[in-house]
Enzyme design. Structure first.
Site, PDB file in Angstrom:
ATOM      1  N   SER A 275      -8.206 -25.012  -2.592  1.00 43.35           N
ATOM      2  CA  SER A 275      -9.231 -24.330  -3.366  1.00 43.35           C
ATOM      3  C   SER A 275     -10.547 -25.073  -3.214  1.00 43.35           C
ATOM      4  O   SER A 275     -10.604 -26.293  -3.262  1.00 43.35           O
ATOM      5  CB  SER A 275      -8.830 -24.270  -4.839  1.00 43.35           C
TER       6      SER A 275
ATOM      7  N   HIS B  44     -13.884 -23.280 -10.150  1.00 46.68           N
ATOM      8  CA  HIS B  44     -12.638 -23.539 -10.868  1.00 46.68           C
ATOM      9  C   HIS B  44     -12.116 -24.941 -10.575  1.00 46.68           C
ATOM     10  O   HIS B  44     -11.281 -25.458 -11.317  1.00 46.68           O
ATOM     11  CB  HIS B  44     -11.580 -22.465 -10.575  1.00 46.68           C
TER      12      HIS B  44
ATOM     13  N   ASP C 141     -17.417 -18.164  -8.493  1.00 45.81           N
ATOM     14  CA  ASP C 141     -16.535 -19.332  -8.378  1.00 45.81           C
ATOM     15  C   ASP C 141     -17.089 -20.286  -7.320  1.00 45.81           C
ATOM     16  O   ASP C 141     -16.544 -20.418  -6.219  1.00 45.81           O
ATOM     17  CB  ASP C 141     -15.123 -18.858  -8.019  1.00 45.81           C
TER      18      ASP C 141
END
Length: 265
Positions: free
Chosen positions: A215, A78, A123
């Site tokens: 992230s 992502h 991901d």
């Protein structure tokens, strides 16, 4: 300097009729701060494998990543999704002062071919980088060995790191933060989240969490210093909400990493 990708959650609306608790489903939203909460400043050289990633594309956004080889960084899909290029910041304890940077284009980004932006399955992404020499402030983190590919790590302690804010609504800290957390079982985490087999979760009791953190950043075991997770998502209710934080499970991608990089243990 750093605004890290954070993920919000779509929560089912409550009804007047009692019903079984509905699991939460993650929805990615860029340009929201991630956070390391109730952690501690990482001394210089504690996390030599972490990198800060400034992506460009339709705007700019920040994520974390992990050095896994002289020419490879592992991060979240992502983060790489839609990127035209990325500036990689190496060896930073103070977030605005990396030891050096490299820029690479989208041709050197390998996003997992089955990444699903709707539910964040798969991901995970690789970034091919110019060669970097290892030293005390810039070094790789080892992947789990093939012998451990079925290890669930439930009950293990690990460290997550990043430059996110240190509490809900806080400004970004200058200094790299780390937090020691305990990995929980899939069954425990599945009470809150709709999980894929290749996800791994941490307990956030006591407000200790990445809450999405940087992230793409690392989750590394205390025992053996192996990279077992890539930060994926956490609760939009806040970093101290008590919901488990979720990572991509590295052991689920050992074949994919080996096939693309030649790296295996």
């Amino acid at each position: 300097m750093k605004l890290f990708v954070f993920l919000a959650l779509a929560v089912a609306a409550a009804t007047a009729v009692p019903a079984p608790a509905q699991k939460l489903t993650p929805t990615p939203i860029k340009d929201i701060q991630g956070r390391i909460t109730n952690g501690y400043p990482a001394y210089e050289g504690k996390v030599p494998y972490i990198v800060g990633l400034l992506f460009s594309g339709n705007g700019n956004w920040w994520c974390g990543g992990s050095i896994i080889g002289n020419t490879w960084v592992l991060t979240a899909a992502h983060c790489t999704n839609g990127a035209s290029g990325v500036t990689i910041n190496y060896g930073a304890s103070i977030r605005t002062q990396p030891q050096y940077t490299h820029w690479v284009g989208s041709g050197d980004i390998i996003q997992h071919h089955h990444y699903n932006s709707g539910n964040l399955h798969n991901d995970i992404s690789l970034i091919r980088t110019p060669h970097v020499d290892f030293w005390s402030l810039v070094n790789k983190v080892e992947l789990p060995s093939y012998n451990d590919r079925y290890q669930d790590y439930a009950g293990w302690w690990a460290v997550a790191s990043g430059w996110g804010g240190t509490y809900d609504g806080s400004p970004l800290p200058d200094w790299l933060q780390s937090v020691d957390v305990q990995i929980i079982s899939q069954s425990d985490c599945s009470r809150t989240w709709s999980l894929h087999d290749n996800m791994i979760c941490i307990n956030t009791d006591g407000g200790k969490s990445t809450c999405g953190g940087d992230s793409g950043g690392p989750l590394v075991t205390h025992d053996g210093n192996r990279l077992v997770g890539v930060t994926s998502f956490g609760s939009a209710a806040g970093c101290q909400s008590g919901a488990p934080a979720v990572f991509s499970r590295v052991t689920g991608y050992l074949d994919w990493i080996r096939d693309n990089t030649g790296i295996s243990y």
